[in-house]
Scaffold this active site. Structure first.
Site, PDB file in Angstrom:
ATOM      1  N   LYS A  13     162.553  57.018  32.294  1.00 26.42           N
ATOM      2  CA  LYS A  13     162.547  56.604  30.894  1.00 26.42           C
ATOM      3  C   LYS A  13     161.135  56.544  30.315  1.00 26.42           C
ATOM      4  O   LYS A  13     160.957  56.739  29.118  1.00 26.42           O
ATOM      5  CB  LYS A  13     163.301  55.293  30.686  1.00 26.42           C
ATOM      6  CG  LYS A  13     162.791  54.108  31.452  1.00 26.42           C
ATOM      7  CD  LYS A  13     163.799  52.975  31.344  1.00 26.42           C
ATOM      8  CE  LYS A  13     163.254  51.649  31.875  1.00 26.42           C
ATOM      9  NZ  LYS A  13     162.559  51.744  33.167  1.00 26.42           N
ATOM     10  N   ARG A  88     164.314  42.775  29.643  1.00 24.68           N
ATOM     11  CA  ARG A  88     165.039  42.942  30.903  1.00 24.68           C
ATOM     12  C   ARG A  88     166.177  41.946  31.033  1.00 24.68           C
ATOM     13  O   ARG A  88     167.030  42.086  31.902  1.00 24.68           O
ATOM     14  CB  ARG A  88     164.103  42.691  32.090  1.00 24.68           C
ATOM     15  CG  ARG A  88     163.202  43.837  32.428  1.00 24.68           C
ATOM     16  CD  ARG A  88     162.647  43.639  33.823  1.00 24.68           C
ATOM     17  NE  ARG A  88     161.386  44.332  34.000  1.00 24.68           N
ATOM     18  CZ  ARG A  88     161.284  45.609  34.318  1.00 24.68           C
ATOM     19  NH1 ARG A  88     162.363  46.336  34.474  1.00 24.68           N
ATOM     20  NH2 ARG A  88     160.112  46.165  34.466  1.00 24.68           N
ATOM     21  N   ARG A 127     155.899  58.148  45.673  1.00 23.01           N
ATOM     22  CA  ARG A 127     155.104  58.457  44.493  1.00 23.01           C
ATOM     23  C   ARG A 127     153.662  57.986  44.697  1.00 23.01           C
ATOM     24  O   ARG A 127     153.428  56.882  45.170  1.00 23.01           O
ATOM     25  CB  ARG A 127     155.727  57.731  43.290  1.00 23.01           C
ATOM     26  CG  ARG A 127     155.386  58.312  41.956  1.00 23.01           C
ATOM     27  CD  ARG A 127     156.425  57.971  40.921  1.00 23.01           C
ATOM     28  NE  ARG A 127     156.543  56.534  40.650  1.00 23.01           N
ATOM     29  CZ  ARG A 127     157.346  56.037  39.721  1.00 23.01           C
ATOM     30  NH1 ARG A 127     158.079  56.832  38.983  1.00 23.01           N
ATOM     31  NH2 ARG A 127     157.420  54.753  39.521  1.00 23.01           N
ATOM     32  N   ARG A 160     151.166  52.805  44.783  1.00 17.83           N
ATOM     33  CA  ARG A 160     151.269  51.469  44.193  1.00 17.83           C
ATOM     34  C   ARG A 160     151.921  50.546  45.209  1.00 17.83           C
ATOM     35  O   ARG A 160     152.926  50.896  45.811  1.00 17.83           O
ATOM     36  CB  ARG A 160     152.095  51.526  42.904  1.00 17.83           C
ATOM     37  CG  ARG A 160     151.231  51.662  41.668  1.00 17.83           C
ATOM     38  CD  ARG A 160     152.057  51.950  40.465  1.00 17.83           C
ATOM     39  NE  ARG A 160     153.199  51.034  40.363  1.00 17.83           N
ATOM     40  CZ  ARG A 160     154.187  51.189  39.502  1.00 17.83           C
ATOM     41  NH1 ARG A 160     154.193  52.224  38.693  1.00 17.83           N
ATOM     42  NH2 ARG A 160     155.159  50.327  39.444  1.00 17.83           N
ATOM     43  N   ARG A 171     163.958  45.274  43.815  1.00 15.38           N
ATOM     44  CA  ARG A 171     163.838  45.444  42.356  1.00 15.38           C
ATOM     45  C   ARG A 171     165.153  45.951  41.761  1.00 15.38           C
ATOM     46  O   ARG A 171     165.576  45.520  40.701  1.00 15.38           O
ATOM     47  CB  ARG A 171     162.716  46.433  42.023  1.00 15.38           C
ATOM     48  CG  ARG A 171     161.338  45.801  42.037  1.00 15.38           C
ATOM     49  CD  ARG A 171     160.270  46.873  42.088  1.00 15.38           C
ATOM     50  NE  ARG A 171     160.128  47.604  40.837  1.00 15.38           N
ATOM     51  CZ  ARG A 171     159.514  48.793  40.744  1.00 15.38           C
ATOM     52  NH1 ARG A 171     159.020  49.362  41.809  1.00 15.38           N
ATOM     53  NH2 ARG A 171     159.408  49.389  39.581  1.00 15.38           N
TER      54      ARG A 171
END
Ligand SMILES: [Zn+2]
Length: 216
Positions: A13, A88, A127, A160, A171
């Site tokens: 997104k 959220r 990533r 990260r 998460r």
């Protein structure tokens, strides 16, 4: 035009927000980036936020709401914005509704980008980011030409620390608990529009524009 983008981490997104942002010339406001910047700068909000992020938890509503409200008052957001990563929770959504209501500038649409947990995990884990030019890599789909070095500037790539598999799973679980009432909240207001985000990036962009066709 005022938009909220919803979707699991890894749904892409952020990328779609940048594409729509360029098309409409309105800022794409990633609360994740804003938070990371605050953490990096060691601001009071950043220091507080860090204690939660280090545990793979979300930052409390009060801190987030304050940060977003301040950001929306900056001049570039007056003609519109895309919020990515906020709200959220339903309390955050109510706080946003109230903040926008003060200026009589309600949201135009809430776009929900749908992917499965399995795809989210595969996309997020693996990533890497270049600390110099901010380019992102993926060990599976977009590996750097030479091991762990940026193709552009040769800098050592970084992972990260909130993106290992266990933290990502936590998460996603937290996200799912929070997202269902949030989606219901926006569906009730007839703002929610859904986009299947399993496809490649350019296809998802097309679906996004299709979903917003009556507004653009
Ligand atoms: Zn680089």
């Amino acid at each position: 035009m005022r938009f909220v983008f919803l979707g699991l981490p890894g749904a892409g997104k952020g990328t779609q927000a940048r594409i729509l942002s360029e098309r409409l010339d309105i800022p794409a406001l990633s609360t994740g980036d804003t938070l990371r910047q605050a953490v990096q700068d060691g601001t009071p909000v950043g220091i507080e936020a860090r204690t939660y992020m280090d545990r793979g938890e979300y930052v409390p509503d009060g801190v987030m709401v304050h940060m977003v409200e301040e950001r929306l008052q900056e001049p570039d957001a007056t003609k519109g914005f895309i919020l990515d990563g906020f709200p959220r929770t339903v309390p955050q959504a109510r706080a946003l509704e109230e903040a926008l209501g003060h200026d009589a500038t309600p949201l135009d649409a809430v776009l929900q980008f749908r992917i499965s947990d399995g795809i989210a995990i595969r996309r997020i884990v693996g990533r890497y980011t270049c600390p110099v030019c901010k380019r992102t890599y993926h060990q599976e789909w977009r590996p750097p030409a030479s091991d762990m070095a940026c193709d552009v500037d040769g800098a050592q790539l970084e992972k990260r620390n909130d993106e290992d598999a266990l933290t990502v799973k936590r998460r996603l679980a937290v996200y799912r608990d929070q997202s269902e009432p949030l989606e219901a909240f926006y569906a009730e207001r007839e703002l929610l529009r859904s986009v299947d985000a399993t496809a490649p990036l350019t296809d998802v962009s097309e679906r996004m524009f299709e979903a917003l066709r009556d507004l653009l």
